[in-house]
Structure formats: structure tokens, C-alpha cells
Design an enzyme around this catalytic site. Structure first.
Site, short mmCIF file in Angstrom:
data_model
loop_
_atom_site.label_atom_id
_atom_site.label_comp_id
_atom_site.label_asym_id
_atom_site.label_seq_id
_atom_site.Cartn_x
_atom_site.Cartn_y
_atom_site.Cartn_z
N HIS A 139 0.83 -1.21 0.00
CA HIS A 139 0.00 0.00 0.00
C HIS A 139 0.87 1.27 0.00
CE1 HIS A 139 -3.50 2.50 1.43
NE2 HIS A 139 -2.49 3.22 1.92
N GLU A 140 1.83 1.31 0.91
CA GLU A 140 2.64 2.53 1.04
C GLU A 140 3.49 2.77 -0.21
OE1 GLU A 140 1.88 4.59 3.20
OE2 GLU A 140 0.71 3.26 4.48
N HIS A 194 -5.40 7.25 -2.15
CA HIS A 194 -6.29 6.23 -1.59
C HIS A 194 -7.44 5.92 -2.54
CE1 HIS A 194 -4.80 6.94 2.77
NE2 HIS A 194 -4.17 5.94 2.18
#
Lengths: 417, 94
Positions: free
Chosen positions: A128-129, A138
Site C-alpha cells: 500500500h505505502e 487512496h
């Protein structure tokens, strides 16, 4: 389609070959450093499999993507809050000061292949990061890895693939990955395959195989073509002219020096012969001569060729200025004249190191400007170049000064080496 | 029907969370606490839509559960995407 359009922040890296480094690690971690690095590698690989990006780990002080484990307020406007809550963040490529900075909350219970309620799965959060690091915002999609809420482990890092939406989003920024028949594999030929992640959590096969550069003693050190090589077991680390590690992960010696047996447990000494720039490896009763990284015909041969004892040597180093190679075994020292191909008369003698250093030393090194270093355990000493007398301020840590271990070294330096 | 006001202790947490993740603009030092509940309700709706839970406009159990979930610290609504003003009431020009 409309929602997909909102997912990227419109800024991407202009380069496609992106370096990375894990700069700091959690203080009290269930996961080892090797595991954290392996998970970082695989989390980045998820993105490079979808888009024409390559990622390579670097050992120097700067990297495009730098991963840090930090706690509470760490002065970037996004303070962490202890376990739970905010677990990580990363800055977008367009951020002038902080692009590529990826921060994980050091206070989380970071886990790998662990039940949902046991901790926070590092691989899932890292994928995700890194999406943010590459320019993705997001996503409202429940199936997207870019959903802001932590949703538990995403499965095996070796098998994980992006969902269709994420695939499209990263390709909007970087295009799609097209493999041409002439395209070379991304890995440098110097590096072994990345560590694989077995199913017997928490152990990693790589940890059993790869020595840890921050806690290991070394078997041999050599300066070859101006670069410094540290050997441990079947592996070596390579430092460029500026003493920058080319990779934190060691490379397999036998894969680089073709002809060195893979079964070789360790090498005792290595040096570059200055008369013809051949590279000599010593292990037990045998030695090998390499031209560049290919073994010469007729090797290995017994070390008795040099007039050395059958059991081999502890250390060797070659000095260009007197064209001599010095061999060490126990408390004895041999001086070999490379020009004549003979051992000097009177060899062996009692080593000049006796009484100054713990013997036997692991290896010795003649640096590019003539300085001489002795290595033993996890420490090294600098010697005056002509007299081989100890300089003051030594011993110092090999790991800290040579192998880019800036954090706390373990076991502590006070422990016996 | 107007949404039911939330208890004070939870509303503070909700407003702080909505602000932190970009659904509400940061509190104006002049207007201070003058965020209207209409703004908060709208922000909650946006947050619920983004999260894929029913759009009730109130911090119901599902919303509170999400607010308390571990998550990434980056905002969901990036600053440049926030509306500058809304009906001239909420985000007045200084």
C-alpha cells in the site's frame, strides 16, 4: 472509470530505475532485518510486475525510496500514535522534500504470515505505502490495496498480484510493462536471487543461508581493482571505490568467480596479484588463480607451490610498492616475491603482529593508498604501512566502518569476539 | 429528517478524524469551533461513500468502527480536492 481517474495524484517518478533502502528498523521487532528487507523487496516487486519499473536495493546513504521505522512525532506532520491507529504513511513523488520517504510506525506489532488478530502484516502495508511512493492516492474500492484501512494479510508475497483497478492505476502513471525479447533480467549479475520466503514462519531460509553483515565476523578481505571485497562463508559483500556497499545482501562467491566450487565452505585469503592483476583465492590446502572472474586452467593447486605449509594460510595481502605478498599462519609470516616467484630467504619469520594483535588474524588488506589493515572477529586495526606497527584509535568495528551498519550492533561490542 | 446529534465525546473524535483525513478543512483559527453539523454530516456521508458503508450521515456503529480501524496516515481527500467554499457559509474567505 471516473473513480479510477481520482486514484493517482498525477505525479510520477521521471526515472524508471528506482533505488531503495531500509534505513532504520523497529527497535523491538518480531521480524528480523532480513525478513523486513525481503518483504520490502517483494512489496516493490508487486508494482514492478505491473509497470515498467525496476527497483534495486542500495547500501549507500541515499536512495530514491527510503524505508524507516519511526515512533510518535517524527517531525513530518504525520505523528504516529503507538499500536493501532495510524500504522504507516508515504510521500508522493511530487513532494519536493519528502518524495520516496516511507514511514512505518515502529510501535506496531509488525508480522508476516501471522493470524489476522496477532499484529499488522508488514507486506500488506508495504505494498500500500509503495503505491503512494509511486504516485497513487487512496482508493474507495474494497478490493484495492490502496484502500486506506488495514484489512489484514493479503497472502503469500511470492504469489500476490495487484487487483485489476490497481493494475490500471499504476499503468496510467507509468505505462504497461512490455517485455522485449532482448530485455535483460532486472537483477544485477552480481547479486544472488532475492531471499525466498518459506512457509515455516517466522524462520526465513535466507536467514539460515545469508550471513548478517552487522553481526558476522569475516573470513577474508581483499582489494580488487580498487574495490574492497569482504568474504564470509560462501558469500561476499562488495564496496565501491568510495567504500559504498553495492548491496546489503551478500552475493554468492561461486556465482561470480566462475570455477570456484559451490561446495567451498569458506575462503581463507584472497588478493589481487599486482604483477599481472590475477586474483588468487586460498582455501585450506588449495588455491585458485582467476583472470577477471574466470578461473585459469589447471587450478586449484596446492598452496605448497608457494612454499607455504600444507594446511594453508590464515591471511594474505599483496603490496604493490614492494611487489611482495605477505602470508600469515598462526604466529608466522612469509614474504613472497611476486617478481621472482620465490619466497624470500629467511621466511617464515615471527610475525610483526605478534603481541600487537590477537592471532591468528582473519585477514589483512593493503588499501589503495598503501595503508594496511588487519581484521579479526568483528574488529579491525590500522597498521603503519612500513613498520606494521599499530596506529592509535583501534580496534574499530568492521560492521560500522565498512559494512554500513549504523544502528546498534549486535551482539554488543563488549561481548567476546 | 435531521440527523440525530452525536454525543459530545464521540463528536470531537469524529470531527478530528474527518479533519485529519481530509473530509473537513482544518479548523479556522478565527471561526474556531464553528463547524456546522451540516458540514460534519456531509463530510461523514463522503467518508461513508468512500468507505463503501451505508450513507447515513451520522457516526453510526459502522462508521465508528471504521474510524477506529488501523489505517494509513495519509488523507483520503487530498487538500487540492477540497471545495474552497460551500454555500458561502462553512469556509468563508478571510
Amino acid at each position: 472509470r471516473k473513480s479510477r481517474g481520482r486514484r493517482s495524484v498525477g505525479l510520477a517518478w521521471t526515472k524508471r530505475n528506482i533505488s531503495w533502502k531500509v534505513k532504520t528498523y523497529p527497535r523491538e521487532a518480531q521480524l528480523s532485518r532480513e525478513t523486513i528487507r525481503a518483504l520490502t523487496h517483494y512489496a516493490l516487486k508487486v508494482w514492478s510486475e505491473a509497470a515498467p519499473l525496476t527497483f534495486h536495493e542500495v547500501g549507500g546513504p541515499s536512495a530514491d525510496i527510503s524505508v524507516e521505522f519511526l515512533r510518535l512525532d517524527h517531525q513530518d506532520g504525520y505523528p504516529f500514535d503507538g499500536p493501532g491507529g495510524m500504522v504507516a504513511h508515504a510521500f508522493f513523488p511530487g513532494d519536493p522534500q519528502r518524495a520516496g520517504h516511507v514511514h512505518f510506525d515502529s510501535d506496531e506489532d509488525w508480522t508476516f504470515r501471522s493470524p489476522d488478530d496477532y499484529g499488522t502484516d508488514l507486506f500488506a502495508v508495504a505494498v500500500h505505502e509503495f503505491g503512494h511512493s509511486l504516485g497513487l492516492a487512496h482508493s474507495p474500492s474494497k478490493h484495492s490495496i490502496m484502500r486506506p484501512y488495514y484489512q489484514g494479510p493479503v497472502g503469500d508475497p511470492l504469489q500476490y498480484q495487484l487487483q485489476a483497478d490497481d493494475h490500471v492505476d499504476i499503468q496510467r502513471l507509468y505505462g504497461s510493462r512490455v517485455l522485449h525479447s532482448t530485455e535483460k533480467p532486472e537483477a544485477s549479475s552480481l547479486l544472488p536471487d532475492p531471499p525466498s520466503l518459506p512457509h515455516d514462519f517466522p524462520a526465513l531460509r535466507s536467514e539460515k543461508e545469508f550471513p548478517d553483515r552487522c553481526s558476522s565476523s569475516i573470513d577474508a578481505v581483499a582489494q580488487i581493482r580498487g574495490e574492497t571485497f569482504f568474504f564470509k562463508g560462501q558469500y561476499f559483500w562488495r564496496l565501491t571505490h568510495g567504500r559504498h556497499l553495492t548491496s546489503l545482501r551478500p552475493a554468492l562467491s561461486a556465482a561470480f568467480w566462475r570455477g570456484l566450487p559451490r561446495s567451498l565452505g569458506k575462503v581463507d585469503a584472497v588478493y589481487e596479484r599486482h604483477t599481472d592483476h590475477r586474483i588468487l583465492f586460498f582455501s585450506g590446502p588449495l588455491y585458485w588463480v582467476f583472470k577477471d572472474n574466470g578461473v585459469e586452467e589447471g587450478f586449484p593447486r596446492p598452496v605448497t607451490d608457494f612454499g607455504l605449509p600444507q594446511g594453508g594460510v590464515d591471511a594474505a595481502f599483496s603490496r604493490p610498492h614492494d611487489r611482495k605478498t605477505y602470508f600469515f599462519k598462526g604466529g608466522l609470516q612469509w614474504s613472497y616475491d611476486e617478481a621472482t616467484g620465490r619466497m624470500d630467504e629467511g621466511s617464515p619469520t615471527h610475525t610483526a603482529l605478534r603481541g600487537q594483535l590477537p592471532t591468528p588474524v582473519d585477514d589483512m588488506l593493503s588499501g589503495s593508498d598503501g595503508e594496511v589493515y588487519a581484521f579479526k572477529g568483528r574488529q579491525y586495526w590500522k597498521l603503519e604501512r612500513h613498520s606494521l606497527k599499530l596506529e592509535t584509535g583501534y580496534p574499530r568495528s568492521i560492521a560500522r566502518d565498512w559494512l554500513d551498519c549504523s544502528g546498534e550492533l549486535y551482539p554488543p561490542p563488549s561481548a567476546p569476539t | 429528517a435531521r440527523p440525530v446529534p452525536t454525543p459530545a465525546d464521540e463528536s470531537g473524535e469524529v470531527v478530528a478524524w474527518l479533519t485529519q483525513y481530509g473530509y473537513l478543512p482544518p479548523a479556522d483559527p478565527v471561526t474556531g469551533q464553528l463547524q456546522t453539523w451540516e458540514a460534519v454530516t456531509n463530510a461523514i456521508r463522503v467518508m461513508q461513500r468512500f468507505a463503501g458503508i451505508p450513507e447515513t450521515g451520522i457516526p453510526d456503529d459502522a462508521t465508528l468502527a471504521l474510524i477506529r480501524m488501523p489505517r494509513c496516515s495519509l488523507p483520503d481527500v487530498l487538500p487540492e480536492k477540497l471545495p474552497k467554499r460551500k454555500n458561502g457559509r462553512l469556509w468563508r474567505k478571510r
